[in-house]
Design an enzyme around this catalytic site. Structure first.
Site, PDB file in Angstrom:
ATOM      1  CE  LYS A   1      -4.065  -2.143   0.012  1.00 13.50           C
ATOM      2  NZ  LYS A   1      -3.722  -3.614   0.699  1.00 13.50           N
TER       3      LYS A   1
HETATM    4  C1  LIG Z   1      -9.718  -3.971  -0.386  1.00 15.79           C
HETATM    5  C2  LIG Z   1      -9.010  -4.227   0.611  1.00 15.79           C
HETATM    6  N1  LIG Z   1      -9.686  -4.584   1.665  1.00 15.79           N
HETATM    7  C3  LIG Z   1      -9.072  -4.855   3.085  1.00 15.79           C
HETATM    8  C4  LIG Z   1      -7.930  -5.391   3.123  1.00 15.79           C
HETATM    9  C5  LIG Z   1      -7.179  -5.716   4.084  1.00 15.79           C
HETATM   10  O1  LIG Z   1      -6.400  -5.191   4.758  1.00 15.79           O
HETATM   11  P1  LIG Z   1      -5.102  -5.917   5.648  1.00 15.79           P
HETATM   12  O2  LIG Z   1      -4.160  -6.703   4.691  1.00 15.79           O
HETATM   13  O3  LIG Z   1      -4.192  -4.557   6.092  1.00 15.79           O
HETATM   14  O4  LIG Z   1      -5.762  -6.763   6.766  1.00 15.79           O
HETATM   15  C6  LIG Z   1      -7.009  -5.365   1.780  1.00 15.79           C
HETATM   16  C7  LIG Z   1      -5.508  -5.553   1.954  1.00 15.79           C
HETATM   17  O5  LIG Z   1      -5.017  -6.108   0.979  1.00 15.79           O
HETATM   18  C8  LIG Z   1      -7.730  -4.751   0.762  1.00 15.79           C
HETATM   19  O6  LIG Z   1      -7.050  -4.739  -0.274  1.00 15.79           O
END
Ligand SMILES: Cc1ncc(COP(=O)(O)O)c(C=O)c1O
Length: 402
Positions: free
Chosen positions: A202
């Site tokens: 990210k």
């Molecule tokens: C659209 C979306 N929602 C939620 C998440 C979840 O985030 P995390 O990986 O920080 O738990 C991601 C992460 O890859 C994502 O791309």
């Protein structure tokens, strides 16, 4: 599967020379000496977690996105869970979301014992379609979770209007969209709650980490309690007040982000503008290069939208190519281009089929997009040569298959 027809340059998958010698990943973090120093400073301090850095990170983040409050979590997934809790989702409720997302978006509804309901997406941006969402609203609907797919913000004004009419909470999954804007408004300042992720691919990376932004004091308070076991004060507050007493007032979790991660986040946030500028430069170069290649559909950008370009997803034009997406994927990997696919539609995962009775064919626009999508490498640290390698490889493979 059709065989990839051979014309012109021999593809690496068929024994030719790959465009690159080493694999270019689709995403990766950029960590510099300032970031390392910020982490080292915390390691030498008194607080490794729930110390002064968390408030500093939250304040800097809220200021950056233009929200009143920001509440840090141990991951984007935990932040989504917190938002679902703060929105009051409970058994018997429904929340509507996009099928073209990471499973975590819909899973947070399940964590609260509520039911995720999907609505199909817009054919241009691949974001949740407000009109199709409206058709799925029932007396049980309590929230909508639009996703800013690839970093292009969802049509939040339309979702807020729906929410107003039906008494819903808009939880924006903005995990792809830190730094995006619509009509000049930054992502994170518009929805009732917006959720971000600091996974290494990210815009801001803390290893694992997440954030919820909101203008509502009651949501912010619920979020803070939820990430700390449902306890009404945190360790730094008790330390500062010189008291030991605390009360658990709701059922929460340990979803705290460490001070080590927050220090990295503060340092990374200072470089967000440079990160976004580079991504926008790469996206512009890709779009200019691919416009004249039949067989590739470039991502759409709506008027008055400035996407954050977490991803650059092309769609293989299956009507103009003689290979399917799987073959193009394999051929590009053989050229050492680390393509990826975002996403297998959530409703097609075995868990969702088995537990929620979802079926292939339920959301035809998302399913059709999935058959065509390929995410090309997109990250701040890509060199101009990396970008040209991607373009050369896509041109080589697609021309071969057209
Ligand atoms: C659209 C979306 N929602 C939620 C998440 C979840 O985030 P995390 O990986 O920080 O738990 C991601 C992460 O890859 C994502 O791309």
């Amino acid at each position: 599967m059709r065989a990839i027809p051979t014309t012109q340059e021999t593809l690496a998958i068929e024994g030719g020379t790959p465009v690159r010698k080493t694999l270019l990943p689709y995403g990766r973090q950029s960590i510099d000496e300032d970031d390392v120093q910020a982490v080292v400073d915390v390691l030498r301090s008194d607080w490794l977690t729930t110390g002064p850095k968390i408030g500093e990170f939250e304040d800097a983040f809220a200021a950056r996105v233009g929200s009143k409050y920001a509440v840090a979590f141990s991951s984007g997934t935990a932040a989504l869970h917190g938002a679902a809790f703060a929105a009051g989702l409970k058994p018997g409720d429904e929340a509507i979301t996009s099928p073209l997302t990471f499973a975590a978006t819909a899973n947070c509804v399940l964590y609260q014992g509520a039911k995720p309901v999907f609505a199909d997406i817009c054919p241009d941006t691949l974001n949740l379609d407000p009109e199709r969402t409206a058709e799925r609203i029932s007396p049980h609907t309590r929230a909508v979770l639009p996703v800013d797919y690839a970093g292009h913000p969802a049509d939040l004004d339309a979702f807020l209007a729906l929410a107003e009419r039906h008494g819903l909470v808009v939880i924006e999954d903005a995990c792809h969209a830190l730094g995006a804007e619509q009509q000049g408004r930054p992502t994170g300042s518009i929805a009732h709650m917006s959720v971000f992720s600091f996974h290494p691919v990210k815009h801001v990376a803390t290893g694992e980490g997440g954030m919820v932004t909101t203008d509502r004091a009651d949501y912010a308070e619920a979020l803070r309690r939820f990430r700390n076991h449902g306890i009404s004060s945190d360790a730094l507050q008790r330390h500062t007040a010189g008291q030991w007493h605390y009360e658990m007032v709701a059922l929460g979790y340990n979803y705290r982000l460490t001070d080590v991660a927050c220090a990295l986040g503060i340092s990374q946030l200072k470089k967000l503008d440079a990160n976004l500028a580079r991504r926008r430069e790469i996206a512009a170069r890709y779009t200019a290069a691919f416009r004249d290649i039949g067989g590739v559909v470039v991502p759409a950008v709506r008027q008055d939208v400035n996407p954050a370009w977490h991803l650059y997803p092309i769609r293989v034009d299956l009507e103009k190519t003689r290979a399917d997406r799987g073959q193009v994927f394999k051929a590009l990997r053989a050229e050492n281009i680390g393509v990826n696919v975002h996403y297998i539609p959530v409703h097609l995962h075995p868990y969702y089929r088995d537990q929620l009775g979802c079926r292939a064919g339920d959301y035809p626009i998302a399913e059709d997009a999935y058959e065509r999508l390929l995410s090309l490498p997109m990250f701040h640290g890509m060199s101009d040569q990396d970008v040209e390698d991607v373009i050369a490889a896509v041109r080589k493979v697609i021309t071969h298959c057209s």
